[in-house]
Write an enzyme that holds these catalytic residues in place. Structure first.
Site, short mmCIF file in Angstrom:
data_model
loop_
_atom_site.label_atom_id
_atom_site.label_comp_id
_atom_site.label_asym_id
_atom_site.label_seq_id
_atom_site.Cartn_x
_atom_site.Cartn_y
_atom_site.Cartn_z
N ASP A 1 0.88 -1.18 0.00
CA ASP A 1 0.00 0.00 0.00
C ASP A 1 0.92 1.22 0.00
O ASP A 1 2.13 1.10 -0.25
CB ASP A 1 -0.95 -0.03 1.23
CG ASP A 1 -2.29 0.62 0.89
OD1 ASP A 1 -2.30 1.82 0.55
OD2 ASP A 1 -3.32 -0.07 0.94
N HIS B 1 -3.10 2.89 -4.45
CA HIS B 1 -2.50 2.43 -3.19
C HIS B 1 -1.07 1.91 -3.45
O HIS B 1 -0.63 0.95 -2.81
CB HIS B 1 -3.35 1.32 -2.56
CG HIS B 1 -4.65 1.82 -2.00
ND1 HIS B 1 -4.76 2.38 -0.76
CD2 HIS B 1 -5.90 1.86 -2.53
CE1 HIS B 1 -6.02 2.73 -0.54
NE2 HIS B 1 -6.73 2.43 -1.61
N ASP C 1 -8.90 -1.09 -5.79
CA ASP C 1 -9.82 -0.17 -5.12
C ASP C 1 -9.33 1.27 -5.16
O ASP C 1 -8.14 1.54 -5.26
CB ASP C 1 -10.01 -0.60 -3.65
CG ASP C 1 -8.69 -0.66 -2.90
OD1 ASP C 1 -7.68 -1.09 -3.49
OD2 ASP C 1 -8.65 -0.26 -1.72
N GLU C 2 -10.30 2.16 -5.08
CA GLU C 2 -10.08 3.59 -4.78
C GLU C 2 -9.02 4.25 -5.66
O GLU C 2 -8.20 5.02 -5.17
CB GLU C 2 -9.70 3.75 -3.30
CG GLU C 2 -10.78 3.24 -2.37
CD GLU C 2 -10.43 3.38 -0.90
OE1 GLU C 2 -11.27 3.85 -0.14
OE2 GLU C 2 -9.29 3.00 -0.51
N TRP D 1 -16.71 -5.01 -1.16
CA TRP D 1 -16.45 -4.33 0.12
C TRP D 1 -17.28 -3.08 0.32
O TRP D 1 -17.56 -2.69 1.45
CB TRP D 1 -14.96 -3.97 0.25
CG TRP D 1 -14.51 -2.80 -0.57
CD1 TRP D 1 -14.12 -2.81 -1.87
CD2 TRP D 1 -14.38 -1.43 -0.15
NE1 TRP D 1 -13.76 -1.55 -2.29
CE2 TRP D 1 -13.91 -0.68 -1.24
CE3 TRP D 1 -14.60 -0.76 1.07
CZ2 TRP D 1 -13.67 0.68 -1.19
CZ3 TRP D 1 -14.36 0.59 1.14
CH2 TRP D 1 -13.90 1.31 0.02
N TRP E 1 -8.03 -3.59 8.46
CA TRP E 1 -7.13 -2.54 7.96
C TRP E 1 -6.38 -2.01 9.16
O TRP E 1 -6.93 -1.95 10.27
CB TRP E 1 -7.94 -1.44 7.26
CG TRP E 1 -8.70 -1.99 6.10
CD1 TRP E 1 -10.03 -2.28 6.06
CD2 TRP E 1 -8.16 -2.36 4.82
NE1 TRP E 1 -10.35 -2.82 4.83
CE2 TRP E 1 -9.23 -2.87 4.05
CE3 TRP E 1 -6.90 -2.31 4.25
CZ2 TRP E 1 -9.07 -3.33 2.74
CZ3 TRP E 1 -6.73 -2.76 2.95
CH2 TRP E 1 -7.80 -3.26 2.20
C1 ACM Z 1 -10.98 -0.96 0.67
O1 ACM Z 1 -11.46 -0.90 1.82
N1 ACM Z 1 -10.48 0.13 0.11
C2 ACM Z 1 -10.96 -2.20 -0.08
#
Ligand code: ACM
Ligand code: ZN
Length: 629
Positions: A202, A276, A342-343, A409, A480
Site C-alpha cells: 500500500d 495504493h 480499489d479507490e 467491500w 485494515w
Molecule cells: C478498501 O477498503 N479500500 C478495499
C-alpha cells in the site's frame, strides 16, 4: 409405567438433543457445529492417553502434531502419539478413503467414556475436528493445568457452510512481524477460518521480498517513524532516515505458508494496484504518471498532492508487474492472487499523455475503461502464470475482466452484480465485515472511524436473496491497520467480532442464535484469558443512540447487545452505578441545564461494561448521522 417411560424418553431426548449453545451446559463449540448429540458421561483424561493416527498422510500428521501441542498446553496432558493401534485410553484419528459427502473440511467426532474417535476424508477435516475436540476441554483446564480434565461424551457431525472463510490482515499500514502473523494464523485456525488474506502493499509499506526488484524492500518497506494518530502525522523531513517498517523474506513467506497449511489455512497475497501503490512508486519513481520522487507515506494526509497510482499507459509498469507476479505465483500455492483495484484516483490519468495515448490506441471511452483494460491485462498476466485474479469491487467499473472473482467491500451490490454476471464473489461488505471500525462507543474506544458492533457482525448474511448462492464463495472480515499500530491491538479489534464472522461462515444459517453465541463466546473469553490473547469486551457496554427534537432537544435511547443487562445513568456528572437512574426502555431527554450523561451496564447486580460519558453536544452531532433512528 406408561407415564414413567414417557418421562424417561423425554429425559433421554433432552439429554441427547441439548443444544450446544445452552448457557451453563458442558458444550460450547464455536463456530457452532451442524449436529451435536450430547451423551451421558465423560472421557476422563488420565496420564496415559494415546493419540493413534491411522494414516501415513503427512498433512494429517502435521494437523495432529499442531493439535497435540495445543492439547498439552490447554489440558496439561501430553498425549502419546502413535501410528499403530494400541489398547487403553485412546484418541483415534482416521483418514477415510471414501470422500466425505460434505466435503474435505467435514468431520465426525465421537467422544465416549473409553475412547475418542475422529473421522474425515482430508487433513482439513481432521484439523477442524481436532479444533472442536480442543474446545470440548473445559475452558478452565488451561490454568492450572491439572491433567485430570474431562471431555463430555458427544457425537458431532460437522461441515462448513462456505468454502471461503477469510480474515484479512493489512501488514502495510503497520508492519506485523513474521512471528505475529504466525500467532494470528494460530488464533484464527481455532475457529476454522481457512483463508488469511495478507494486504502486502500500500502507500505505507511494501512487505514482500521480490528478488528481481530489490528496491521494493530496500526503499519501499521503510518510512520515517511517527507515533500518534495515523493520517495526521507530519510529513517526512528532508533527509530524515526511514527506519520504521519491515518486510517478509521469501523464506519467511515459505515458513508462514507451511505453518498455515498445517492449520488448514491458505494465504492469499494481495498487491494493491493500480492505486495504493506509493511504496512501489517510491521505490521505482518512473512508474507513476507524474514520475516525481515520493517518500513512502508514514501516515500523513497526502491524497491530493501525491500520485499513488501506476501510469497504466506506461509499458514499464507491465514489465515490473510481471516480475512481481512471477515471483509471487511461484511462492504462494493459492490459486488466486489479489490485485486490489480499489479507490483509484484517476485524475492523473486524465492529464497524462501516455495514459491518453493508451486510451486512444485501445478505443477506451473513459478512465473507468482504462482501469478495466489494466485489470484485464493483469488477468491475462496471472493466467499465464497459472493463477486466477481476484480484486475489490471497483474492478467492475468499466467492465469486469472475463474470469475475475470480486471481493465486494463497498456493500453487497458489487457482489450481487458480479454474481448476476456469473462471476464468483467473496462478500466482505464494510458494514458487516470491517473490523477496523469502532466496536463500541467512540468515547471509550481507541480512535478509528465508522462503527461495527458485535451483533452486526453476527447478523451478516453473505448470500442475498436475489443471487444464485453457488456464486458466493464465502465471506471475509478485514482488519485494515491504519489505527492498529500493535499486534495486541490487532487481537483486540479481531476478537470477538471474528468469532461472530466465523460462525456466520461456518454454521448453518438456520441455527444462528445470538444468545447461544454469546454464551459460547463467554467460554471462549476464558480461553483467551488463559492464553494471553487480547480481545474486546465492548459488547457489554451501553449503546447510546440519539435523535434531535425541536430546538436543542436531544432524545436518547440506551441499549446493550448482551441480553439481560440493566442500564444506569446520571446527568449530574457523578459516576453512574446501580443506585443511579435506571433506564426504563424508552427514549428520554436531557433535563434542563444538563450537558452530559454517564451510562453504565450491570448484569446480575454487578457492573459489566465500561462507564461511558457523552456530552449532549456530541449526541446532537451523532444524531445527524442516524436519520433512521
Ligand atoms: C478498501 O477498503 N479500500 C478495499
Ligand atoms: Zn499515465
Amino acid at each position: 409405567m406408561k407415564k414413567l417411560s414417557v418421562l424417561f424418553c423425554l429425559a433421554a431426548f433432552l439429554l441427547c438433543c441439548k443444544p450446544a449453545l445452552a448457557d451453563g451446559g458442558r458444550i460450547h463449540v464455536l463456530p457452532q457445529p451442524v449436529s451435536v448429540k450430547e451423551q451421558a458421561g465423560s472421557f476422563v483424561l488420565g496420564g496415559n492417553v494415546a493419540l493413534v493416527v491411522h494414516t501415513a498422510d503427512d498433512a494429517t500428521k502435521n494437523a495432529v502434531a499442531v493439535f497435540a501441542g495445543h492439547f498439552s498446553a490447554v489440558s496439561g496432558v501430553n498425549l502419546r502419539t502413535v501410528f499403530k493401534p494400541t489398547s487403553g485410553k485412546r484418541i483415534d484419528v482416521y483418514l477415510d478413503e471414501k470422500p466425505n459427502p460434505n466435503g474435505a473440511e467435514a468431520y465426525a467426532l465421537t467422544v465416549s467414556p473409553g475412547n475418542i474417535s475422529l473421522h474425515a476424508s482430508a487433513a482439513g477435516g481432521i484439523f477442524n475436528g481436532l479444533q472442536t475436540l480442543l474446545q470440548l476441554l473445559p475452558a478452565n483446564a488451561a490454568k492450572p493445568a491439572t491433567g485430570t480434565a474431562t471431555i463430555p461424551c458427544v457425537e458431532i457431525t460437522d461441515y462448513p457452510r462456505f468454502g471461503w472463510r477469510g480474515l484479512m490482515l493489512d501488514v502495510s499500514r503497520h508492519f506485523f512481524t513474521k512471528e505475529e502473523v504466525l500467532k494470528y494464523i494460530d488464533e484464527m485456525s481455532a475457529f476454522k477460518y481457512n483463508t488469511l488474506h495478507l494486504h502486502l502493499s500500500d502507500d505505507n509499506g511494501w512487505r514482500v521480498e521480490i528478488k528481481s526488484l530489490p528496491l521494493l524492500t530496500q526503499v519501499g518497506a521503510w518510512r520515517v517513524k511517527r507515533t500518534g494518530r495515523f493520517g495526521q502525522f507530519p510529513k517526512p523531513e528532508w533527509r530524515e532516515p526511514a527506519t520504521d517498517g519491515g518486510f517478509y523474506t521469501q523464506d519467511d513467506i515459505r515458513e508462514m505458508l507451511q505453518y498455515a497449511a498445517a492449520r488448514n489455512i491458505t494465504i492469499l497475497p494481495e498487491i494493491d494496484i493500480p492505486a495504493h501503490s506509493l511504496a512501489l512508486i517510491a521505490s521505482y519513481p518512473n512508474l507513476s504518471c507524474t514520475q516525481m520522487p515520493y517518500f513512502v507515506n508514514p501516515g500523513s494526509n497526502f491524497y491530493t498532492e501525491e500520485d499513488n497510482v501506476l501510469c497504466v499507459g506506461n509499458d514499464s509498469i507491465y514489465v515490473v508487474l510481471d516480475k512481481i507476479f512471477t515471483e509471487l505465483a511461484q511462492l504462494f500455492p493459492n490459486q488466486y492472487i489479489h490485485v486490489g483495484g480499489d479507490e483509484a484516483y484517476k485524475g492523473f490519468w486524465e492529464k497524462c499523455p501516455k495514459c491518453q495515448k493508451r486510451m486512444a490506441d485501445e478505443h477506451l471511452k473513459n478512465t473507468d475503461e482504462l482501469q478495466s483494460y489494466f485489470v484485464r491485462r493483469m488477468e491475462q498476466m496471472l493466467k499465464s502464470k497459472g493463477k486466477k485474479l481476484i480484486g475489490w469491487d471497483e474492478i467492475l467499473e468499466g467492465g469486469l475482466a472475463p474470469e475475475a472473482t470480486v471481493m465486494s467491500w463497498r456493500g453487497m451490490q458489487g457482489g450481487i452484480n458480479a454474481a448476476k454476471m456469473n462471476h464468483h464473489v467473496v462478500m466482505s461488505p464494510w458494514g458487516f465485515c470491517y473490523i477496523d471500525l469502532y466496536q463500541g462507543d467512540p468515547n471509550v474506544e481507541p480512535a478509528t472511524y465508522g462503527k461495527l458492533l458485535l451483533k452486526t457482525s453476527y447478523s451478516f448474511e453473505p448470500v442475498p436473496d436475489s443471487v444464485d448462492a453457488s456464486y458466493i464463495l464465502g465471506g471475509q472480515a478485514n482488519l485494515w491497520s491504519e489505527s492498529v499500530p500493535t499486534f495486541r491491538h490487532a487481537e483486540y479489534m479481531t476478537w470477538p467480532r471474528s468469532l461472530a464472522t466465523a460462525e456466520v461462515l461456518w454454521s448453518p444459517k438456520n441455527t444462528r442464535n445470538w444468545d447461544g453465541f454469546v454464551a459460547n463466546m463467554q467460554e471462549q473469553f476464558k480461553r483467551f484469558d488463559a492464553a494471553g490473547i487480547n480481545y474486546s469486551k465492548a459488547a457489554y457496554d451501553a449503546v447510546i443512540t440519539s435523535k434531535k427534537g425541536e430546538e436543542d432537544t436531544v432524545f436518547v435511547k440506551l441499549a446493550c447487545e448482551i441480553t439481560g443487562t440493566d442500564i444506569y445513568y446520571t446527568f449530574d456528572e457523578t459516576n453512574a452505578d446501580n443506585y443511579s437512574l435506571k433506564y426504563a426502555g424508552t427514549a428520554f431527554t436531557f433535563p434542563y441545564g444538563a450537558n452530559q450523561i454517564k451510562v453504565i451496564t450491570y448484569k446480575d447486580g454487578k457492573p459489566i461494561g465500561k462507564q461511558i460519558t457523552v456530552t449532549k453536544k456530541q449526541l446532537a452531532e451523532r444524531a445527524n448521522d442516524r436519520p433512521d433512528w
